[in-house]
Write an enzyme that holds these catalytic residues in place. Structure first.
Site, PDB file in Angstrom:
ATOM      1  CG  ASP A   1      -0.203  -0.135   2.551  1.00  0.00           C
ATOM      2  OD1 ASP A   1       0.945  -0.615   2.563  1.00  0.00           O
ATOM      3  OD2 ASP A   1      -0.768   0.268   3.583  1.00  0.00           O
TER       4      ASP A   1
ATOM      5  NE  ARG B   1       0.070   3.932   6.473  1.00  0.00           N
ATOM      6  CZ  ARG B   1      -0.813   4.479   5.647  1.00  0.00           C
ATOM      7  NH1 ARG B   1      -0.785   5.768   5.392  1.00  0.00           N
ATOM      8  NH2 ARG B   1      -1.735   3.748   5.081  1.00  0.00           N
ATOM      9  CG  ASP B   2       3.177   2.369  11.692  1.00  0.00           C
ATOM     10  OD1 ASP B   2       2.451   2.766  10.750  1.00  0.00           O
ATOM     11  OD2 ASP B   2       2.907   2.596  12.879  1.00  0.00           O
ATOM     12  CD  GLU B   3      -1.218   0.226   6.720  1.00  0.00           C
ATOM     13  OE1 GLU B   3      -1.232   1.409   7.046  1.00  0.00           O
ATOM     14  OE2 GLU B   3      -2.252  -0.435   6.503  1.00  0.00           O
TER      15      GLU B   3
ATOM     16  CG  ASP C   1      -4.248  -0.615  -1.473  1.00  0.00           C
ATOM     17  OD1 ASP C   1      -5.203  -1.181  -0.896  1.00  0.00           O
ATOM     18  OD2 ASP C   1      -3.665   0.366  -0.998  1.00  0.00           O
TER      19      ASP C   1
ATOM     20  CD1 TRP D   1      -8.098  -4.501   0.778  1.00  0.00           C
ATOM     21  CD2 TRP D   1     -10.095  -3.693   0.162  1.00  0.00           C
ATOM     22  NE1 TRP D   1      -8.046  -3.116   0.813  1.00  0.00           N
ATOM     23  CE2 TRP D   1      -9.245  -2.600   0.442  1.00  0.00           C
ATOM     24  CE3 TRP D   1     -11.387  -3.422  -0.255  1.00  0.00           C
ATOM     25  CZ2 TRP D   1      -9.657  -1.268   0.325  1.00  0.00           C
ATOM     26  CZ3 TRP D   1     -11.808  -2.101  -0.363  1.00  0.00           C
ATOM     27  CH2 TRP D   1     -10.953  -1.049  -0.078  1.00  0.00           C
TER      28      TRP D   1
ATOM     29  CD  GLU E   1      -3.212   6.413   2.800  1.00  0.00           C
ATOM     30  OE1 GLU E   1      -2.354   7.114   3.380  1.00  0.00           O
ATOM     31  OE2 GLU E   1      -3.662   5.361   3.268  1.00  0.00           O
TER      32      GLU E   1
ATOM     33  CG  HIS F   1      -1.362   4.708  -0.562  1.00  0.00           C
ATOM     34  ND1 HIS F   1      -0.560   4.749   0.544  1.00  0.00           N
ATOM     35  CD2 HIS F   1      -2.404   3.873  -0.254  1.00  0.00           C
ATOM     36  CE1 HIS F   1      -1.113   3.972   1.494  1.00  0.00           C
ATOM     37  NE2 HIS F   1      -2.221   3.428   1.020  1.00  0.00           N
TER      38      HIS F   1
HETATM   39  C1  BGC Z   1      -4.004   0.913   3.634  1.00  0.00           C
HETATM   40  C2  BGC Z   1      -4.856   0.914   2.399  1.00  0.00           C
HETATM   41  C3  BGC Z   1      -5.741  -0.274   2.497  1.00  0.00           C
HETATM   42  C4  BGC Z   1      -6.667   0.016   3.638  1.00  0.00           C
HETATM   43  C5  BGC Z   1      -7.789  -0.940   3.807  1.00  0.00           C
HETATM   44  C6  BGC Z   1      -4.909   1.120   4.785  1.00  0.00           C
HETATM   45  O1  BGC Z   1      -4.259   1.195   5.984  1.00  0.00           O
HETATM   46  O2  BGC Z   1      -2.982   1.848   3.558  1.00  0.00           O
HETATM   47  O3  BGC Z   1      -4.250   1.211   1.245  1.00  0.00           O
HETATM   48  O4  BGC Z   1      -6.370  -0.692   1.362  1.00  0.00           O
HETATM   49  O5  BGC Z   1      -5.930   0.189   4.833  1.00  0.00           O
HETATM   50  O6  BGC Z   1      -8.633  -0.554   4.778  1.00  0.00           O
END
Ligand code: BGC
Length: 946
Positions: free
Chosen positions: A510, A514-516, A523, A576, A809, A830
């Protein structure tokens, strides 16, 4: 489908044809699997072969092919492993090897020749090679090795200590200190060939005799490690010599052992391990294997003190380990190291050759300018929001700590890092001498445009050559294949490419900063098509789909992100999980490779089953994240206003339809009929449940719906939103859920909604990619141009006007005036909204595929007065399709190249064709099919362009 007919003509084999007798040139561009050229460490036991008709050839269409695979490059009878014989077929890609399955390390040679439209045989192609990797756990001798110390708690951690000003507090987290492993070995004779097979639970960097053996980074990458770990194979022949040698490997936590997401989320405890096997063939034919085992030694007192994906790297030069990976390593140094801990291979975890290119440095970017230099803190601007690591060449002072921070944007001159949330993205370098140092972190990556430097020797005047950035992504080719006379449009195309680079770091993520940094499936499904126009990413996606298959639940659930970590609660959602059907389908459309549908069919079918289970009378109750980040929501949530059941049911229908079509292509007749019928039932129900006779949303949908077993669903009212949005109509129009008349009425409603919002979009992640295909299909390309060329919020160009160099994003992530918009979840990298780039090729340029793999396409450019000139190309398995058009007053000039083995039809409804030139000759073939070749077309417009 392509026809394949085996025809055994024994006289047609190689031995009887001398290459110099044949006039048809040999096929070119030989590839294996999803685009590999002479791979070493290959993964596929029954490879697929692809080639192209030489551009120099007079051959227009292939009528037959012959592929041979042999264990020797002389292709003698005794070495032949498979001979397709002359096979009547126009198929020039994805021809599957039918011989005995290839085994670990096996090396084979292959070649191909073709027959043209006049049944003339071509010369044989050049000979290509495949060398297999180690494909079974049993073929490894090595064992997992690691540092014997238990994982250290990071009380002394610099990187992980508390962060001020971040969105979340960062508690102590368990983390693993990187460590170093080594062994030495002696070779009596000259080396003929050497291969290093290697992987890690964590990330690794191998060195032989003091030299890094590859530019690869963050290997082995991220897969569902509890099921499969990818292994790398390197040709290291040139690094090894007679006499004393040494193999050393540095390892760090990476994705396997590092934290994922925010540190407050419970993290599993998974120690770092290495598996390495160096196989050496000496000139006298003997072999020697150096495998990771108890004879190795380890040290965690090396210069990389800490390293984490999210937080950065801490390098202390005082801890450098002289000669640690070279044969000159002294016994005295070795005494400070420890014997390794050894663990056997786990039969449940398959070790398999990496099936796509590893992450590597693909470009280097120099700092553009110095934004500020105050109180010993210097801010550099790279001019581009990118993903990678810096290489610094900076004057240092002994014992002093150089600190590097990274940000995507500034607010004025303020270094703004709040949007990184808990990710610290900070690198440190402690100098052991005063003077210039060069440093590049090894085991981390950052998403950034700006670099903040401090702790250096401030008596020196900073200069832009102090910092360059190594851009990291999976090592595929990004095409530079779209251009126009409109600066902002070109910039948008460029930003989409940077969004792609930054988020294709081993898995599709995504965001990269960041912490993800997770493989969010929603996506991915919206961006997959655009990515295939922009880069050579077929193997990248296929590899990720394997992880998706492995992560699918026994009930068919496809998680929100892949690879999945179960400690994150959120499981799945419609649109998703539908990546399970959409990604394979899009890849098939692009490549024509039925193999991708075959490989994923079972997953697709089980996902549709999961949809069915979560539906009641064909209306889905699955829930969804919604039209994520829709602007101007009434309900104020990230999920937008579009009714969630409508979204989920539209995707249920769409996935079922894809499954029905796939079943048909694969010859699964019973499934094809069953899913086609199911699709029609969902479609029927969808129209009547959600829409009334006027094509407005039905009042009924506000009632809480029921589950399969009749129980009521507990959910918030937003799920049953009665609000009509652009996406309300885009989904059913794009997925063909309306009948003809309903379609027209729905298009009117959609257009009215767009007009009402002053010709601006009101769509999030799900609606946005559908705007262009829907508007073009129903004759509203001019409206799409208006949306695309808006410069005010919300629009694509708004971000560019506010300095964007990547895709954001949110439509309003940032503004030059106010900086970040204050949202905690806010990334400037994003890729989802970059999905619009598909339209640059399909719409603006006009190349619309009508058969999978571009065997046939329609050339249907969408002329508009906003653009005077457009050019572009598109890579296909057949070769490149190239097109350009130029408008001068009422005239349009077009150039089009149809690749060999393909065909095209013109569709220029707005244009009177004056002249059609093919190879310099005027021919009147307005309606005719264009054969391979280059065309120049001139016309005058019948209408005034809007
Ligand atoms: C992500 C998104 C993702 C979404 C879904 C986010 O934290 O960055 O791109 O699709 O969560 O809820």
């Amino acid at each position: 489908m392509l026809f394949i007919q085996a025809c055994s003509n024994p006289n047609a084999t190689s031995k009887h044809i001398n290459n110099s007798d044949v006039l048809v040139p040999a096929p070119t561009a030989l590839k294996v699997g999803e685009g590999f050229v002479n791979p070493i460490g290959y993964y596929e036991q029954k490879p697929r072969f692809s080639w192209q008709i030489s551009a120099q050839s007079t051959t227009q269409q292939q009528t037959a092919y012959q592929v041979q695979v042999a264990s020797s490059s002389n292709f003698s009878d005794s070495t032949l492993l498979w001979d397709s014989q002359k096979t009547l077929s126009d198929q020039n890609a994805w021809v599957r090897y039918q011989g005995k399955a290839l085994q670990s390390r096996q090396k084979v040679y292959w070649r191909v020749r073709i027959w043209d439209q006049d049944q003339q045989a071509s010369a044989w192609s050049e000979i290509n090679r495949i060398e297999m990797g180690i494909i079974n756990n049993d073929d490894w001798q090595a064992q997992w090795i690691g540092h014997p110390a238990p994982p250290e708690r990071t009380k002394d951690s610099i990187i992980f200590s508390s962060v001020k000003g971040n969105a979340f507090p960062v508690p102590d987290v368990e983390y693993y200190r990187p460590f170093y492993l080594r062994t030495g070995f002696q070779l009596p004779k000259k080396v003929k060939k050497a291969r290093l097979y290697i992987t890690a639970k964590g990330v690794f960097k191998p060195y032989i005799n003091g030299m890094a053996i590859s530019e690869d980074a963050m290997t082995p990458g991220w897969t569902p490690y509890h099921k499969r770990i990818e292994t790398l194979a390197y040709d290291v022949t040139e690094f090894i010599h007679t006499g004393k040698n040494a193999l050393g490997v540095a390892v760090a936590e990476g994705w396997h052992s590092g934290r994922i997401f925010h540190p407050t989320v419970q993290q599993p405890t998974l120690p770092i391990r290495l598996l390495a096997q160096l196989e050496i063939e000496l000139e006298d034919g003997t072999t020697q294997v150096i495998a990771s085992d108890k004879s190795w030694i380890a040290s965690n007192r090396g210069p990389i003190r800490e390293a984490s994906n999210y937080d950065g790297e801490y390098y202390d030069a005082n801890y450098e380990l002289p000669n640690w990976s070279s044969p000159n390593f002294t016994a005295e140094s070795a005494a400070k190291w420890q014997p390794v801990l050894v663990e056997p291979l786990d039969p449940a975890v398959a070790l398999q050759p990496k099936r796509h290119k590893a992450v590597s440095t693909t470009t280097t970017i120099a700092a553009q300018n110095i934004v500020s230099n105050k109180n010993g803190v210097v801010i550099f601007d790279m001019g581009q929001n990118l993903v990678g690591v810096p290489e610094i060449k900076v004057p240092a002072i002994k014992g002093q700590r150089i600190k590097l921070r990274f940000a995507e944007a500034l607010e004025g001159e303020r270094f703004a890092v709040e949007n990184l949330r808990s990710a610290k993205n900070t690198d440190y370098y402690v100098a052991n001498a005063t003077g210039p140092i060069t440093y590049q972190p090894t085991f981390t990556f950052h998403g950034y445009r700006y670099v903040e430097l401090s702790g250096h020797d401030t008596s020196a005047t900073p200069s832009t050559d102090w910092i360059t950035s190594k851009v990291l992504h999976s090592n595929f080719n990004v095409y530079d294949n779209f251009n126009s006379d409109h600066v902002l449009l070109n910039k948008l195309s460029n930003n989409v490419e940077w969004g792609l680079r930054g988020n294709f770091l081993d898995i599709p993520t995504d965001c990269p900063q960041r912490d993800e940094r997770l493989g969010w499936t929603g996506d991915a499904q919206v961006f997959v098509q655009a990515s295939m126009y922009k880069a050579d990413v077929y193997s990248f996606w296929s590899a990720w789909l394997q992880s998706m298959r492995e992560d699918q639940g026994i009930d068919g659930l496809v998680p929100n992100y892949v690879p999945f970590r179960s400690f994150l609660k959120s499981l799945t959602g419609a649109a998703w999980g539908d990546a399970a059907t959409i990604v394979p389908w899009e890849l098939y459309q692009f490549t024509g490779d039925i193999g991708v549908l075959e490989e994923n069919y079972n997953m697709m079918k089980r996902w549709v089953g999961y949809h069915t289970y979560n539906s009641y009378q064909h209306i889905s109750r699955m829930g969804s994240h919604g039209d994520w980040l829709q602007p101007f929501t009434l309900n104020g949530t990230n999920g937008g206003d579009t009714n969630r059941d409508l979204i989920a049911t539209a995707y249920y229908a769409h996935s079922t339809h894809i499954l029905a079509k796939s079943a048909k292509l694969l010859g699964y007749e019973t499934d094809a009929q069953y899913y086609q019928k199911l699709f029609e039932q969902i479609r029927e129900k969808f129209r009547h449940y959600f829409f009334d006779q006027n094509m407005d949303l039905h009042a009924l949908i506000t009632k809480p719906p029921l589950f399969q077993n009749g129980s009521e669903r507990k959910s918030k009212a937003k799920t049953f939103s009665p609000v009509t949005t652009q996406t309300t109509y885009l989904l059913p129009l794009a997925f063909d859920l309306f009948d003809k008349e309903e379609q027209l009425a729905a298009v009117d409603k959609l257009v009215a909604l767009i007009e009402k919002s002053d010709r601006h979009l009101r769509t999030g992640f799900l609606g946005t990619p559908l705007l262009a295909p829907v508007l073009q299909r129903f004759g509203h390309s001019d409206l799409m141009y208006d949306l695309l060329f808006q410069e005010t919020y919300p629009s694509w160009f708004y971000s560019i006007k506010n300095g964007a160099t990547t895709m954001w994003e949110r439509w309003n992530s940032y503004s030059l005036q106010d900086g970040f918009n204050g949202e905690k979840m806010n990334s400037l990298n994003h890729y989802a909204y970059g999905a619009v780039a598909s339209w640059f090729y399909r719409g603006i340029l006009g190349i619309q595929p009508t058969k999978p793999g571009f065997k046939h396409f329609i050339f249907n450019p969408q002329f508009n007065r906003k653009l005077g000139q457009v050019s572009g190309s598109q890579s296909t398995p057949l070769g490149d399709i190239a097109a350009q058009w130029q408008i001068q007053q009422k005239n349009v000039f077009i150039e089009l190249t149809v690749p060999k083995n393909s065909q095209a039809n013109l569709m220029l409804p707005k244009v009177n064709i004056e002249q059609l030139l093919f190879n310099g000759q005027a021919i009147d073939t307005k309606q005719a099919t264009l054969q391979p070749g280059s065309y120049e077309i001139k016309g005058t417009f019948k209408v005034d362009l809007k």
